[in-house]
Design an enzyme around this catalytic site. Structure first.
Site, short mmCIF file in Angstrom:
data_model
loop_
_atom_site.label_atom_id
_atom_site.label_comp_id
_atom_site.label_asym_id
_atom_site.label_seq_id
_atom_site.Cartn_x
_atom_site.Cartn_y
_atom_site.Cartn_z
N HIS A 128 0.86 -1.19 0.00
CA HIS A 128 0.00 0.00 0.00
C HIS A 128 0.90 1.24 0.00
O HIS A 128 2.09 1.14 0.28
CB HIS A 128 -0.90 0.01 1.24
CG HIS A 128 -0.10 -0.02 2.51
ND1 HIS A 128 0.30 -1.19 3.12
CD2 HIS A 128 0.43 0.99 3.25
CE1 HIS A 128 1.03 -0.89 4.18
NE2 HIS A 128 1.13 0.43 4.28
N HIS A 178 6.26 5.69 -1.47
CA HIS A 178 6.93 4.45 -1.86
C HIS A 178 6.08 3.26 -1.42
O HIS A 178 5.14 3.42 -0.64
CB HIS A 178 8.31 4.36 -1.21
CG HIS A 178 8.24 4.21 0.27
ND1 HIS A 178 7.99 5.29 1.11
CD2 HIS A 178 8.34 3.13 1.09
CE1 HIS A 178 7.96 4.88 2.37
NE2 HIS A 178 8.16 3.56 2.38
#
Length: 186
Positions: A40, A125
């Site tokens: 996620h 990220h």
């Protein structure tokens, strides 16, 4: 409750990363690899939170808006803080400018409830693995360099999620508690 706020990634991107993780895991089995279903884009880590704060969290997060959806294109691999002292192996992304604003708005909204403001600049990220020991195994570094320009897919996000993380011996288990629509559907 251990909570964080994140953008979920769709199945086609999850599948691309699952393939990469399958290839990379044997090159560095000592790393703590993230399961593909747990990938996620974290917007804010809240940490241990009293469950009585859920209602007020819902209220402040419901007010976070963006005029446009967030566009994300996943590409690039690297290490935080760097290759010499890695703690995290990550996949990068290019994003529309409003992702940074969205994260800042969430940070400010939760700060009003007593959560600390982020100290580091927002660096979007996907965490692929964590390093229990210092040093990057040479085979992993070579594989990363070979795949560093590979595209992994793109998405357009209109919502983010409040997620509970339960730490277990088999790894973290995530449960989405609430979903917040922050931008109109195209």
């Amino acid at each position: 409750m251990r909570l964080f706020i994140a953008i979920e990634i769709p199945e086609h991107i999850r599948t691309a990363f699952a393939s990469l993780l399958r290839d990379f895991r044997p090159l560095a089995p000592q790393l703590k690899w993230v399961r593909p279903e747990n990938l996620h884009v974290t917007l804010k880590f809240l940490g241990e939170t009293d469950s009585t704060k859920l209602a007020v969290l819902h209220n402040v997060l419901s007010g976070v808006r963006s005029a446009e959806p967030v566009n994300l294109e996943f590409r690039g691999l690297g290490f935080f803080p760097n290759e010499k002292r890695p703690r995290v192996f990550w996949a990068g992304m290019e994003s529309s400018a409003n992702l940074k604003s969205l994260a800042a708005d969430i940070d400010q909204a939760t700060h009003r409830l007593g959560f600390p403001l982020e100290e580091r600049p927002f660096a979007p990220h996907l965490t692929l693995a964590r390093f229990p020991l210092p040093g990057v195994p040479p085979k992993l570094l070579q594989a990363m360099n070979d795949k560093s320009r590979q595209p992994f897919g793109s998405l357009q996000a209109h919502e983010f999620h409040l997620i509970e993380s339960k730490l277990k011996p088999t790894g973290a288990e995530y449960t989405t508690l609430q979903t917040f629509h922050f931008a109109p559907e195209a």
